[in-house]
Design an enzyme around this catalytic site. Structure first.
Site, PDB file in Angstrom:
ATOM      1  N   ASP A 181     -44.497 -38.862   4.575  1.00 55.18           N
ATOM      2  CA  ASP A 181     -43.523 -39.339   5.735  1.00 55.18           C
ATOM      3  C   ASP A 181     -42.219 -38.826   5.214  1.00 55.18           C
ATOM      4  OD1 ASP A 181     -42.864 -40.580   7.867  1.00 55.18           O
ATOM      5  OD2 ASP A 181     -42.693 -42.502   7.215  1.00 55.18           O
ATOM      6  N   GLU A 182     -41.429 -38.484   6.406  1.00 56.59           N
ATOM      7  CA  GLU A 182     -39.837 -37.845   6.211  1.00 56.59           C
ATOM      8  C   GLU A 182     -40.081 -36.758   5.454  1.00 56.59           C
ATOM      9  OE1 GLU A 182     -37.979 -39.352   8.227  1.00 56.59           O
ATOM     10  OE2 GLU A 182     -38.279 -41.335   8.391  1.00 56.59           O
TER      11      GLU A 182
ATOM     12  N   ARG B 213     -31.728 -43.358  18.859  1.00 50.69           N
ATOM     13  CA  ARG B 213     -32.220 -44.541  18.644  1.00 50.69           C
ATOM     14  C   ARG B 213     -32.131 -45.225  19.877  1.00 50.69           C
ATOM     15  NH1 ARG B 213     -34.828 -43.412  15.056  1.00 50.69           N
ATOM     16  NH2 ARG B 213     -34.100 -41.501  15.647  1.00 50.69           N
TER      17      ARG B 213
ATOM     18  N   GLN C 145     -33.845 -34.334  11.979  1.00 48.86           N
ATOM     19  CA  GLN C 145     -33.549 -35.460  11.662  1.00 48.86           C
ATOM     20  C   GLN C 145     -33.185 -35.650  10.168  1.00 48.86           C
ATOM     21  OE1 GLN C 145     -34.965 -39.514  13.166  1.00 48.86           O
ATOM     22  NE2 GLN C 145     -36.560 -37.990  14.352  1.00 48.86           N
TER      23      GLN C 145
ATOM     24  N   LYS D  49     -44.934 -41.289  15.569  1.00 48.43           N
ATOM     25  CA  LYS D  49     -45.226 -40.397  14.402  1.00 48.43           C
ATOM     26  C   LYS D  49     -45.712 -41.739  13.295  1.00 48.43           C
ATOM     27  CE  LYS D  49     -41.932 -40.884  11.140  1.00 48.43           C
ATOM     28  NZ  LYS D  49     -40.792 -40.871  10.435  1.00 48.43           N
ATOM     29  N   THR D  50     -45.366 -42.644  13.096  1.00 48.89           N
ATOM     30  CA  THR D  50     -45.860 -43.496  12.318  1.00 48.89           C
ATOM     31  C   THR D  50     -47.438 -44.097  12.662  1.00 48.89           C
ATOM     32  OG1 THR D  50     -43.821 -44.377  12.006  1.00 48.89           O
ATOM     33  CG2 THR D  50     -45.280 -45.578  10.829  1.00 48.89           C
TER      34      THR D  50
END
Length: 793
Positions: free
Chosen positions: A248-249, A633, A279, A56-57
Site C-alpha cells: 500500500d502507498e 480530502r 500523493q 483503493k483500500t
DNA sequence: TCGGATCCGATTTTT
DNA sequence: TCGGATCCGA
C-alpha cells in the site's frame, strides 16, 4: 514471541469455505470494472494507480479476500505491507468483514518494520561484525534513545556538541540507512558529511548497538536487506513463502524498502503495488517517487491498472484539485472523474490577518451547526476538518475556538508513548525486565532526583566499563567499593535493591504484573514525584500513568507489553465527542471529511519557503502535491483561505497569497469577499496598508505589496466585476549549477539577507548568514552580491 | 547537584 | 512568542 511456530501461518482455509466461494463471491459485487480488474488480476506484477478517493483500500482488501477464497494462497503466504499500524489494523478488519470472519488473522499483514522484526528475529545471529552477533531477543531503539546514544559517542570523541549536534547525525544516519548505504559507499560529496566524522561515528554507533543487542528503526530494514543479500538460502526460503505480495502507498517507499520488496518478490513476481504519484508527500523523509515511476521497468510485463472513478468528492472539488496538480511535471497521469451530483465551488477568501482567518472559520463552523447551509445539509462537527501546513498554525484556531467554546481536537500532537512520564515509566519496566538495559538505567537513575547527577553517573559508567558489566551491575560494584558517598550512596543502594527486588517479582509467576507495575512506580518514588509537582500539567501526567498501567491488563506480562510498545506506538483516538478536527496536511493523508478548511495559503508558508530553498523545483512540486492532498480530502465543501499578515515567532509578517491560489482553475472557484472589506476597496486597502506600515521597518519582506500579487488582484477583480483572471505562469526555478559561486563569496538571499558561502555540494550551497546560522540552499535561490544574475525572486 | 536566568532557534513525522 | 538547552551561582 514464538520464533518457530509456523502452524498458524500455514493454516489452510476450511474446505467448506472454499466450497462456498465456488458458488458465489458476494464481496465482488458492486465493484466497478477497474476495481474488479485490480482484484482479479492475481498473477504477475501489477501496478495499481489509484487516485484519491477511488476505493483503493477496498480493491486491495478485496484482492486479499479473493486470493484466500480461491485457495491461491493461505493467509501465511500473503505478504501485505503498509506504512502505519493504523492502516494495517484497518485492512485486517476489512478483510475479516469481507470474509465473514472466516480467516484467523493475517500473520504477514503489517508495516515494513513489524514484518522485518519478525523476519530478523529468526535470523538475528546472521547479523554481526565478526565478533559480535545480534541475538533473537534484540531490542528496538527509538529515536530518543538513538540520539542519547549518539550524544555519548560524540562526547567520547571529544567533539563539540554544538558543531556536531547528535540530532543532525541521527538524521544523517537515518538517511543512509533509508538507502541501505554505509558511509563507505556514500556518493563523494556526502561522504564528507559531519566534517568527515560521520563514518567513524557511524561505525562506533553500530558497534555500540551490537553490544547493547539493539537495532534502530533504520536497521530493521537495512539488516533484512543485507542479510538477504549475504544469505541467498535464507532469502529463498522467504521468497517461497510469500506467494503474493501487496504494498500500500507504494509512492512512499524509500530505497531500502524498495530493495526489500524487490528481493522478496523475485521468485513469484506476484507483486501488487498500490499508489498515487500525486500523493507523494514524504520525499523529505526518504520516499522515492521514482520507485513508482519505474515499476514497469523493474517488473517487465507488469500490468498497470488505473482507478480513476472518484467516489469521494463533488466534481467541483475534483476539478479544482486536478487543475492545480496539472502544474506538476513528470506525472504518471490519471484523469479522475465522478458521477456525483454537482455541488458548491471551492471557496477562496482572503483575510487581513491570521486572527481574522481563525475568527471567520470559527463563525462559518457555527453557521454550519445552526444548519444554515442547505446545500451541504446537516453537518456534524466530526465532519469538519481544518488542515494546516505547519503545526504552529494550529494555535490561532485553538485560541479562537477556546474563546467561543467550539469543541475541537488536535490530531497528531505528541503521542501517548512519547510523553515524558510514559517514557520514564517504560524505562523502569525495561530495566526491571532486562537489567542490562543501560539506556533505561541512564534515563531513570536520577528521575526522580536522587542526588545522582552527571558525576555519579560517570563514576558508575567508568566502573561498569572497567568490569565489563552493565550499568546496574556497575552500580552494585560502586556501592560495595564505596566510590560514592553521602546521600547519593544510600539512594543508589535503595534504587539498586529495588530493581533487584522487582526483577525477582517479575520472574515470579504468581505475581500479577499490573500490580507489580504499580508498585514499581510507587516504590521508586516516581508517582510521588508528580504528586508533589505543582505545575498545571502534573495531574494530567498522573492520569497518563494510570492509563499506562491499565493498558498492561491486556498483556500477559511486562515483557509482552514492552515488545508491543516498541513497534506499535499508537494510542486510542477518542472518537466519542463531537469535535472539529485540526491537523496538518500530512496527518490528513488517507482521511476524508465532508467539509474541509485549508487556511494559510500564503507564499512562504505554503508552499513552504524552506522546502523550496532546499529542494528547488522538486520541493515546490511536493508542496503542490500536498495542496492536492488537502483539497481532495473534502467530500462536499472545500474552503481555501490566506491572510495578509501573520504572527510568526512573535512578530507580524505580511505575505502574498500562495502561488497555488493562482493555479486553481477559476471556473471551479468562488471568491468570497472578506468580512472586513465590505464597503469598498479603498477602506479595505487602507486597512491593509495600515497593517503593513505597522510592521518591522527593517524587514524588507514586510513591505511586499499585497496588492500587486496576482492572487490578490484576481480576487479584487472578480469580487467586483467578474473579469477574466490574470493568468500567471507559476514560477519554476530550475536547479542551477553552483559553478558561479566559490567558497568565501558574499551572497544574498531574498529572505535571510546577506552572508558568505561556506561550502558547495552539487547545486546546493551552505551559506552562513550574517543574521546568524548556516543554511543549505539551492544555488538558484542565492544571488552573488554585486552580481547581475537575474534571479526570479 | 540543582534551580533560575539566559540565549537560541523555529516544516512536515512514521517506525 | 515560546520551548529547550545551556550556563552559572548557591
Amino acid at each position: 514471541m514464538d520464533l518457530t511456530d509456523d502452524s498458524d501461518d500455514m493454516a489452510p482455509i476450511p474446505l467448506s469455505q472454499r466450497a462456498m466461494v465456488n458458488r458465489s463471491a458476494p464481496y465482488l459485487e458492486g465493484l466497478n470494472a477497474a476495481q474488479r480488474a485490480a482484484v482479479e488480476t492475481l498473477d504477475g506484477p501489477v501496478l495499481l494507480l489509484a487516485g484519491a478517493g477511488t476505493g483503493k483500500t477496498r480493491a486491495l482488501t478485496t484482492r486479499i479476500a479473493h486470493l484466500l477464497m480461491l485457495g491461491k494462497a493461505r493467509p501465511g503466504q500473503i505478504l501485505a505491507v503498509t506504512f502505519t499500524n493504523k492502516a494495517a489494523r484497518e485492512m485486517k478488519e476489512r478483510i475479516a468483514r469481507l470474509l465473514g470472519e472466516v480467516v484467523e488473522g493475517m500473520p504477514w499483514l503489517g508495516t515494513f518494520h513489524s514484518i522485518s522484526v519478525k523476519i530478523l528475529r529468526r535470523h538475528a545471529e546472521l547479523i554481526g561484525n565478526g565478533e559480535l552477533h545480534l541475538k533473537p531477543s534484540f531490542t528496538i531503539l527509538d529515536t530518543d534513545d538513538q540520539v542519547r546514544l549518539l550524544k555519548q559517542l560524540i562526547s567520547a570523541e571529544n567533539l563539540d556538541e554544538k558543531r556536531w549536534p547528535a540530532r543532525q547525525l541521527a538524521h544523517l544516519i537515518d538517511g543512509w540507512k533509508n538507502r541501505c548505504l554505509t558511509p563507505a559507499k556514500l556518493p563523494k560529496g556526502e561522504a564528507m558529511s559531519f566534517d568527515g566524522w560521520g563514518g567513524r561515528l557511524y561505525q562506533a554507533y553500530q558497534d555500540r548497538l551490537l553490544t547493547l543487542n539493539a537495532v534502530d528503526f533504520g536497521d530493521l530494514l537495512m539488516h533484512c536487506v543485507t542479510m538477504f543479500q549475504a544469505h541467498p538460502d535464507v532469502l529463498k526460503q522467504w521468497q517461497e513463502r510469500f506467494r503474493y505480495i501487496l504494498v500500500d502507498e507504494y509512492q512512499d517507499t524509500n530505497v531500502a524498502q524498495y530493495m526489500w520488496l524487490r528481493l522478496l518478490a523475485q521468485a513469484h513476481q506476484n507483486i501488487c503495488c498500490v499508489g498515487d504519484d500525486d500523493q507523494s508527500i514524504y520525499g523529505w523523509r526518504g520516499a522515492e517517487v521514482g520507485n513508482i515511476l519505474r515499476f514497469e521497468k523493474d517488473f517487465p510485463g507488469a500490468q498497470v491498472i488505473r482507478l480513476e472513478q472518484n467516489y469521494r468528492s463533488t466534481p467541483e472539488i475534483l476539478s479544482a484539485a486536478s487543475g492545480l496538480i496539472s502544474a506538476n511535471a513528470g506525472r504518471l497521469g490519471k484523469t479522475l472523474w465522478t458521477e456525483a451530483e454537482p455541488g458548491e465551488k471551492v471557496r477562496l477568501i482572503g483575510h487581513w490577518d491570521s486572527e481574522a482567518e481563525a475568527r471567520w472559520i470559527g463563525e462559518e463552523i457555527e453557521a454550519f451547526q445552526g444548519g444554515h447551509r442547505a446545500a451541504i445539509g446537516r453537518v456534524s462537527l466530526n465532519d469538519i476538518a481544518i488542515l494546516v501546513r505547519a503545526s504552529h498554525q494550529m494555535r490561532a484556531f485553538e485560541d479562537r475556538f477556546m474563546t467561543i467554546g467550539l469543541p475541537y481536537r488536535v490530531i497528531g500532537g505528541p503521542r501517548f508513548y512519547e510523553r515524558q512520564e510514559i517514557r520514564d515509566a517504560m524505562a523502569y519496566f525495561r530495566l526491571v525486565v532486562s537489567p542490562a538495559d543501560d539506556l533505561a538505567f541512564e534515563r531513570i537513575i536520577n528521575t526522580p532526583k536522587r542526588g545522582l547527577g552527571d558525576k555519579a553517573l560517570q563514576t558508575i559508567q567508568t566502573v561498569a566499563r572497567q568490569n565489563g558489566v552493565p550499568l546496574l551491575e556497575g552500580a552494585r560494584v560502586v556501592i560495595e567499593e564505596g566510590h560514592l558517598g553521602g546521600k547519593g550512596l544510600s539512594n543508589l543502594r535503595d534504587f539498586v535493591a529495588g530493581v533487584g527486588r522487582w526483577h525477582a517479582d517479575a520472574l515470579d509467576d504468581r505475581e500479577n504484573h499490573v500490580g507489580l507495575a504499580e508498585r514499581i512506580l510507587d516504590e521508586s518514588g516516581y508517582t510521588a514525584m508528580w504528586q508533589n509537582d505543582k505545575s498545571p500539567d502534573a495531574p494530567g501526567r498522573l492520569d497518563n500513568l494510570k492509563e499506562l498501567v491499565k493498558a498492561l491488563e491486556e498483556f500477559d506480562n511486562l515483557q509482552g507489553f514492552l515488545e508491543h510498545v516498541a513497534l506499535v506506538m499508537d494510542r486510542d483516538e477518542g472518537e466519542a465527542a463531537e469535535e472539529v478536527s485540526i491537523m496538518t496536511l500530512h496527518g490528513a493523508k488517507g482521511l476524508e471529511f465532508p467539509v474541509v478548511f485549508l487556511p494559510g495559503w500564503e507564499d512562504g508558508l505554503f508552499p513552504n519557503q524552506r522546502a523550496m530553498d532546499e529542494n528547488g523545483t522538486k520541493g515546490l512540486e511536493e508542496e503542490r502535491r500536498l495542496a492536492y492532498v488537502g483539497i481532495t480530502r473534502a467530500e462536499r465543501l472545500a474552503t481555501i483561505s490566506f491572510a495578509g499578515n501573520r504572527r510568526l515567532y512573535g512578530q507580524w509578517q505580511s505575505s502574498m497569497p500562495s502561488r497555488f491560489v493562482d493555479e486553481l482553475p477559476p471556473e471551479h472557484v468562488e471568491v468570497l469577499t472578506p468580512p472586513g472589506l465590505y464597503g469598498g476597496g479603498y477602506g479595505a486597502a487602507m486597512a491593509f496598508a495600515g497593517a503593513n506600515a505597522g510592521t518591522d521597518m527593517h524587514n524588507r519582506a514586510a513591505h511586499a505589496d499585497v496588492y500587486n500579487s496576482p492572487g490578490w488582484k484576481r480576487m479584487q477583480a472578480r469580487a467586483t466585476e467578474r473579469k477574466a483572471p490574470v493568468q500567471r505562469k507559476s514560477i519554476t526555478i530550475d536547479a542551477e549549477p553552483a559553478a558561479r559561486f566559490a567558497v568565501g563569496d558574499r551572497v544574498t538571499h531574498a529572505r535571510f539577507g546577506e552572508g558568505a558561502v561556506m561550502g558547495i555540494a552539487e547545486d546546493t550551497l551552505t551559506v552562513q548568514f550574517d543574521s546568524g546560522g548556516f543554511k543549505n540552499i539551492k544555488a538558484a535561490y542565492i544571488q552573488p552580491i554585486g552580481g547581475t544574475d537575474d534571479v526570479p525572486f
